[in-house]
Design a protein around this motif. Sequence first.
Motif, PDB file in Angstrom:
ATOM      1  N   GLY A 190       0.935  -1.521  -0.208  1.00  0.00           N
ATOM      2  CA  GLY A 190      -0.077   0.022  -0.321  1.00  0.00           C
ATOM      3  C   GLY A 190       0.448   1.489   0.310  1.00  0.00           C
ATOM      4  N   HIS A 192       2.680   4.876  -2.134  1.00  0.00           N
ATOM      5  CA  HIS A 192       2.218   5.385  -3.208  1.00  0.00           C
ATOM      6  C   HIS A 192       3.703   6.251  -3.499  1.00  0.00           C
ATOM      7  CE1 HIS A 192      -1.926   5.621  -1.466  1.00  0.00           C
ATOM      8  NE2 HIS A 192      -1.311   5.515  -0.285  1.00  0.00           N
ATOM      9  N   PRO A 198       0.063  -2.198  -4.438  1.00  0.00           N
ATOM     10  CA  PRO A 198      -0.466  -1.973  -3.754  1.00  0.00           C
ATOM     11  C   PRO A 198      -1.910  -2.822  -3.424  1.00  0.00           C
ATOM     12  CG  PRO A 198      -0.931  -1.523  -6.183  1.00  0.00           C
ATOM     13  CD  PRO A 198       0.585  -2.504  -5.916  1.00  0.00           C
ATOM     14  N   SER A 199      -3.458  -2.219  -2.789  1.00  0.00           N
ATOM     15  CA  SER A 199      -4.240  -3.507  -2.029  1.00  0.00           C
ATOM     16  C   SER A 199      -5.139  -3.658  -3.529  1.00  0.00           C
ATOM     17  CB  SER A 199      -4.521  -2.575  -1.246  1.00  0.00           C
ATOM     18  OG  SER A 199      -5.101  -1.396  -1.329  1.00  0.00           O
ATOM     19  N   ASN A 200      -5.063  -2.901  -4.116  1.00  0.00           N
ATOM     20  CA  ASN A 200      -5.909  -3.716  -5.353  1.00  0.00           C
ATOM     21  C   ASN A 200      -6.048  -4.844  -6.153  1.00  0.00           C
ATOM     22  OD1 ASN A 200      -3.774  -1.578  -6.687  1.00  0.00           O
ATOM     23  ND2 ASN A 200      -4.965  -0.604  -7.698  1.00  0.00           N
ATOM     24  N   PRO A 313       0.811  -3.211 -10.908  1.00  0.00           N
ATOM     25  CA  PRO A 313       1.319  -2.464 -10.347  1.00  0.00           C
ATOM     26  C   PRO A 313       1.708  -1.001 -10.489  1.00  0.00           C
ATOM     27  CG  PRO A 313       1.826  -4.595  -9.400  1.00  0.00           C
ATOM     28  CD  PRO A 313       1.092  -4.574 -10.377  1.00  0.00           C
TER      29      PRO A 313
END
Length: 334
Positions: A190, A192, A198-200, A313
């Motif tokens: 997570g 940036h 990333p959590s998605n 990602p």
Amino acid sequence: MAIDTGFTAAAVLARAAAMAGYAPSVHNTQPWRWTIRTDRMELTAVWSRQLPAIDPDGRLLLLSCGAALHHARTTLTATGWDYAVERLPTPGRPDLLAVLTPTAHRQPDPAATRLVQTMEVRHTDRRPVSDTPVSETTLKQVVAAAEAEDVACGLLTGERVFDLAAAASRADAVEKADPEIQEELAYWIGRHDRLGIPSNTLTGSQPATTVPVRDFGQPGVLPSGPGHDRAARYAVLFGANDEPSSWLRAGEALSAAWLTATRLGASVLPLSAVIEVPVTRTALRRAIDELGWPYLVLRIGVADPDHTGAVHPPRLPTAQIVDVEEVRHLLDQE
Ligand SMILES: Cc1cc2nc3c(=O)[nH]c(=O)nc-3n(C[C@H](O)[C@H](O)[C@H](O)COP(=O)(O)O)c2cc1C
């Protein structure tokens, strides 16, 4: 034979390095840097992005860099360039992983071009696979792609899959009980800054599969769906030696197998926890009949057709991973 040192060579090398940025890497650490010189490109390791808790020997870092090396090689071939490759060319300089020197220009290679076309869409799909089996033809081509890189790729059958499942559960338990590993994992989730996971790209709940996939300790947003891993096939990349040059080569085999699988519509998930934990890495040797040292486990399957997969990602900007200073005057001339 050196190629012409004008814009064309510099631009081709710079593009190959940029495409290598799409390579998979452990926890999306992207631990590589390219330097473009007038007649060659050099790959160096970025040790500051090594994962000291799970990867103290740097085997996963070198696997990741090997994948980037294969992406660059494939891009050169696609554009029609032959090249010489030197791996770990300088004793005493373990950061200099490879040098690629273009030698002659031929016709663009259609097979390599098709692989280059998959680089931007290849991604890690952590959802369970569908119940549709991967065809034997696809498996054969994936295994052949890995083995063309001089790395063995063994498909596990029957009891061997249960041996793998036991090893993966044990690796999971060992890593969950280790606070340094958990802290390291949390650091890479997570973020940036175009690094990390990333959590998605993570599933909302831990999938109920025979062979457990890595538990990242934080739920993501991808639906786990009804899938399992009944139709998945598991492969082990392995070889005779367990040293940096073999890990680099294994990364090249990983890239070759994964791009081929992507082209053929199959999904790949690397499982490295069993490799990270010494006791399960040794146990995995039994699953491959002690034929060699295991480098990485791959789950190969057909992704759930009813849901779109994970997104790719983000990657570091090219300027951060490709140094073109020596050839900037050539590139600027165009
Ligand atoms: C050497 C290596 C080991 C990996 N191990 C795992 C793993 O154990 N579990 C997992 O979910 N993903 C694993 N991955 C996938 C990376 O997390 C993934 O490549 C990275 O986040 C970039 O995402 P992408 O593959 O979608 O481009 C591994 C990748 C590499 C190259």
